[in-house]
Design a protein around this motif. Structure first.
Motif, short mmCIF file in Angstrom:
data_model
loop_
_atom_site.label_atom_id
_atom_site.label_comp_id
_atom_site.label_asym_id
_atom_site.label_seq_id
_atom_site.Cartn_x
_atom_site.Cartn_y
_atom_site.Cartn_z
N TRP A 170 0.86 -1.18 0.00
CA TRP A 170 0.00 0.00 0.00
C TRP A 170 0.90 1.23 0.00
O TRP A 170 1.93 1.25 0.68
CB TRP A 170 -0.90 0.02 1.24
N GLU A 171 0.51 2.24 -0.74
CA GLU A 171 1.37 3.41 -0.89
C GLU A 171 0.53 4.67 -1.10
O GLU A 171 -0.50 4.64 -1.79
CB GLU A 171 2.30 3.21 -2.09
N VAL A 172 0.95 5.77 -0.52
CA VAL A 172 0.39 7.09 -0.81
C VAL A 172 1.56 8.01 -1.13
O VAL A 172 2.68 7.82 -0.63
CB VAL A 172 -0.43 7.65 0.37
N GLY A 173 1.31 8.99 -2.02
CA GLY A 173 2.41 9.85 -2.42
C GLY A 173 1.95 11.20 -2.91
O GLY A 173 0.77 11.45 -3.16
N SER A 174 2.93 12.08 -3.05
CA SER A 174 2.71 13.44 -3.53
C SER A 174 3.83 13.80 -4.49
O SER A 174 4.99 13.46 -4.26
CB SER A 174 2.69 14.43 -2.36
N LYS A 175 3.47 14.50 -5.59
CA LYS A 175 4.45 14.95 -6.57
C LYS A 175 4.13 16.41 -6.92
O LYS A 175 3.01 16.71 -7.32
CB LYS A 175 4.40 14.09 -7.83
N THR A 176 5.15 17.27 -6.78
CA THR A 176 4.92 18.71 -6.93
C THR A 176 6.00 19.33 -7.80
O THR A 176 7.20 19.12 -7.56
CB THR A 176 4.92 19.41 -5.56
N ARG A 177 5.59 20.09 -8.80
CA ARG A 177 6.51 20.90 -9.58
C ARG A 177 6.91 22.12 -8.77
O ARG A 177 6.06 22.84 -8.25
CB ARG A 177 5.87 21.35 -10.89
#
Length: 704
Positions: A505-512
């Motif tokens: 199980w995984e949660v993530g965030s990606k931001t420029r």
């Protein structure tokens, strides 16, 4: 409407929808649609999983171009260590999967231009990757793609350059400490712009590497060739021919006890005695056919075949080989492998815009494996390092058939659902042709089957900020090498070894952030029947299942470019990998850390990198302590090492030159570069070199 196939592409780690952009043609009633015959390169921002993409030019920036450990430190969750032992390849693990491997790569699927660098049984290797011609390396952490099977840690996908105009030839060389010398040639180019029938592109590269080695008895020689030829058949289809060959001859220095390491890290006492070494020859070819069936449909067929020969001399004493069931101290092996992967991608609408890819993957491998004594008797006295009497002779077959489906649904403008499933079936059959005395017929067979679902949900907070949640199941079968040996010098195959399965199980965030990307992932993986080292001695391992394990952690990375030519890369990994049941016979290991896995890893690089002129950079790598055995009674200490580089690039007419120098381990830190997990004699440590230096030069000419 005319359809033109264009743009470079690679096999995706996750399905990334292809965007079609119609443009007005010369006639008012005609439109030209530029499309790609294959799925596009992975987007780090838009892919709803932990993905990192490393550019090939960055990998060659002031580096030796010898192996992947030089340039993948910026990928969080990826523990890649140079053993200083070219007979055993790099020690590579992802989120802790693969850490048990004492040679090669396990637990991770690897591809080079669509051809698996991982055999059907899950055993992979990095030695055939030509860094001089790499376009990009895509790293997917976790089992979140239905397009690939039989791996728990994730996927490493290497794409080499597609030739383009102007035609260019390059000569490069690197000379470093310990007599290390790499030199090579590369030619790239194209006839036409790649959009018309008959257009051709090509990339051909060859390199040679030699070294005396940091340690005693650790010299190596490696020849590598890689070629890629693409032919545009018509407006909507392309054929690409791939060829790769590697030839390695390497001494094996083996591991050291802690006392030996501290006293003299360069020594190799048993290697000198037994003349331990390995030779490898591998040649493979592939053919990829890509066709745009319609505006909504793509077809891709990948076919390949290859052969691999390997001979290894191990440091196994005579007394151990006197057991009639022992298979000797020399491994002599020939493998033939081939496969085909056919996939169809469709883009359309089913209540909402959606894309799906479905396909069928078939791989098989046949192996002739023989074992010999690693000595001959002269007047009753053994002379080691010579091939003696036959002790093993068997033919092994392994194959898999995997149908798969992966879909992407654009639920709303901001919400995307990806879901897929793969049914993995792996078959193993062994025919024993060495039946003598107490060594009976050890023939047998086994089969493994598993449904592998994966799904993820992505929410686009803004155009430059995505949040996602993902879940997936991984499946990892024993490799042929892991099935080949039982503990306590018992004969026959280890058919009691079961596949491991895991749920992640995984949660993530990606931001420029300006010209950069900040990513963060939080994950947990629970595994049943984890495959771990049972015993390890003299270069030979046996394996067992370890019940339950848990891996949980955090991965953070920043890739930033600012003020035009300044580049910053940072990565941090926290990984807590523990046994959830007891796997030790003499003590209780429940709750112990799993060996071979660092709890913390850090990386940072910073440099001035203009297109021309002077450039300079530095990198810092941190690795926390690593347990060497299941009991956690031995460990490799933590370390921090620093590297510096500087160089000068310039262009003069059609000529280009890049001259650089570098120093690694600037402060001469003494540390173990890797460990041999559960080595039965306590020889866990493979020392890394102290301060070392190198200079490199590349010269290119463009035919314009």
């Amino acid at each position: 409407m005319k359809i033109i196939s264009a743009s470079k592409a690679t096999f995706p780690l996750l399905l990334v929808p292809v965007v079609f952009t119609p443009v007005n043609a010369m006639a008012a009633d005609e439109q030209t649609m530029i499309v790609s015959a294959t799925p596009q390169t992975v987007s780090e921002l838009d892919t709803p999983a932990a993905v990192s993409v490393v550019n090939g030019e960055d990998m060659r920036q002031a580096t030796p171009r010898i192996n992947l450990s030089e340039s993948l430190g910026s990928v969080p969750g990826l523990q890649i260590q140079n053993r200083q032992n070219y007979a055993q390849d790099l020690q590579l693990s992802m989120r802790g999967f693969g850490a048990r491997s004492t040679f090669g790569v396990r637990g991770i699927r690897m591809y080079v231009d669509g051809i698996p660098a991982t055999m059907p049984d899950g055993q992979g290797q990095t030695s055939n990757i030509d860094l001089s011609s790499v376009e990009s390396v895509e790293v997917l952490r976790g089992p979140f793609s239905a397009l690939y099977g039989n791996a728990s840690g994730g996927v490493i996908n290497v794409a080499t350059e597609t030739g383009k105009q102007p035609n260019t030839i390059e000569a490069s060389s690197y000379y470093g400490s310990f007599g290390s010398w790499r030199y090579g040639m590369k030619a790239t180019g194209a006839m036409g712009d790649g959009t018309q029938p008959g257009d051709v592109d090509y990339t051909v590269s060859t390199t040679r590497f030699t070294t005396k080695g940091y340690r005693d008895h650790s010299g190596a020689r490696k020849n590598l060739a890689n070629a890629k030829l693409g032919v545009r058949i018509d407006d909507v289809s392309k054929l690409t021919l791939l060829f790769n060959s590697v030839d390695i001859k390497a001494d094996d220095p083996g591991g050291l006890t802690e006392q030996e390491w501290r006293a003299n890290p360069t020594q190799s006492p048993r290697a000198e005695q037994f003349n331990t070494r390995k030779t490898i020859k591998q040649t493979q070819a592939g053919l990829r056919y890509e066709r745009q069936l319609s505006q909504q449909d793509d077809l891709s067929v990948m076919m390949y075949a290859g052969e691999r020969e390997m001979t290894q001399y191990q440091s196994i004493p005579v007394e151990a080989q006197k057991n009639e069931k022992h298979s000797g101290g020399v491994i002599d092996m020939q493998r033939h492998y081939q496969g085909i992967d056919t996939r169809w991608t469709h883009r359309g609408e089913l209540l909402v815009p959606m894309t799906f890819t479905t396909g069928l993957n078939y791989e098989n491998m046949s192996e002739n494996r023989r074992g010999y004594e690693n000595y001959v008797l002269n007047n009753g006295v053994p002379t080691f390092g010579e091939k003696g009497n036959l002790r093993r002779n068997e033919r092994n077959l392994m194959w898999n058939v995997d149908p798969y489906l992966q879909t992407s649904w654009q639920l709303t403008q901001k919400l995307t659902l990806d879901a897929g499933v793969r049914y993995s079936s792996v078959y193993f059959d062994s025919n024993d042709h060495y039946i003598k005395g107490e060594n009976g017929d050890d023939s047998g067979d086994a089969s493994y089957h598993k449904w592998l679902p994966a799904s993820s949900l992505k929410y686009a907070v803004t155009d430059g900020w995505n949040l996602y949640a993902a879940a997936g199941r991984g499946f990892e079968t024993p490799t042929i090498n892991e099935l080949s040996y039982r503990s306590d010098n018992q004969g026959g195959l280890n058919f009691g070894l079961k596949p491991s399965t895991n749920n992640t199980w995984e949660v993530g965030s990606k931001t420029r952030i300006g010209n950069g990307l900040l990513t963060a992932a939080l994950f947990r993986t629970d595994t049943d029947d984890e495959i771990v080292v049972d015993t390890s001695s003299g270069g030979r391992n046996s394996y067992k299942n370890a019940g339950k394990t848990r891996r949980q952690g955090v991965e953070v990375a920043l890739d930033q470019q600012f003020a035009e030519n300044w580049k910053l890369k940072m990565a941090w990994t926290y990984l807590d990998a523990t046994y959830r049941t007891n796997v030790c016979s003499k003590s209780d290991c429940n709750g112990n850390r799993m060996p071979g896995i660092a709890r913390n890893m850090g990386f940072a690089s910073f440099g001035w990198q203009p297109a021309e002129g002077w450039y300079a950079g530095t990198d810092v790598r941190y690795m926390s302590d690593i347990m060497a055995n299941d009991e956690n009674t031995a460990k490799a200490p933590s370390y921090t090492v620093v590297g510096l580089n500087t160089g000068y690039k310039f262009n003069y007419g059609n000529w280009g030159m890049d001259l650089f120098g570098r120093v690694d381990n600037l402060f001469d830190k003494e540390y173990a570069g890797s460990v041999i997990v559960n080595e039965s004699n306590g020889r866990y440590y493979e020392p890394a070199p102290g301060r070392n230096y190198g200079v490199g030069l590349s010269v290119s000419y463009r035919f314009e």
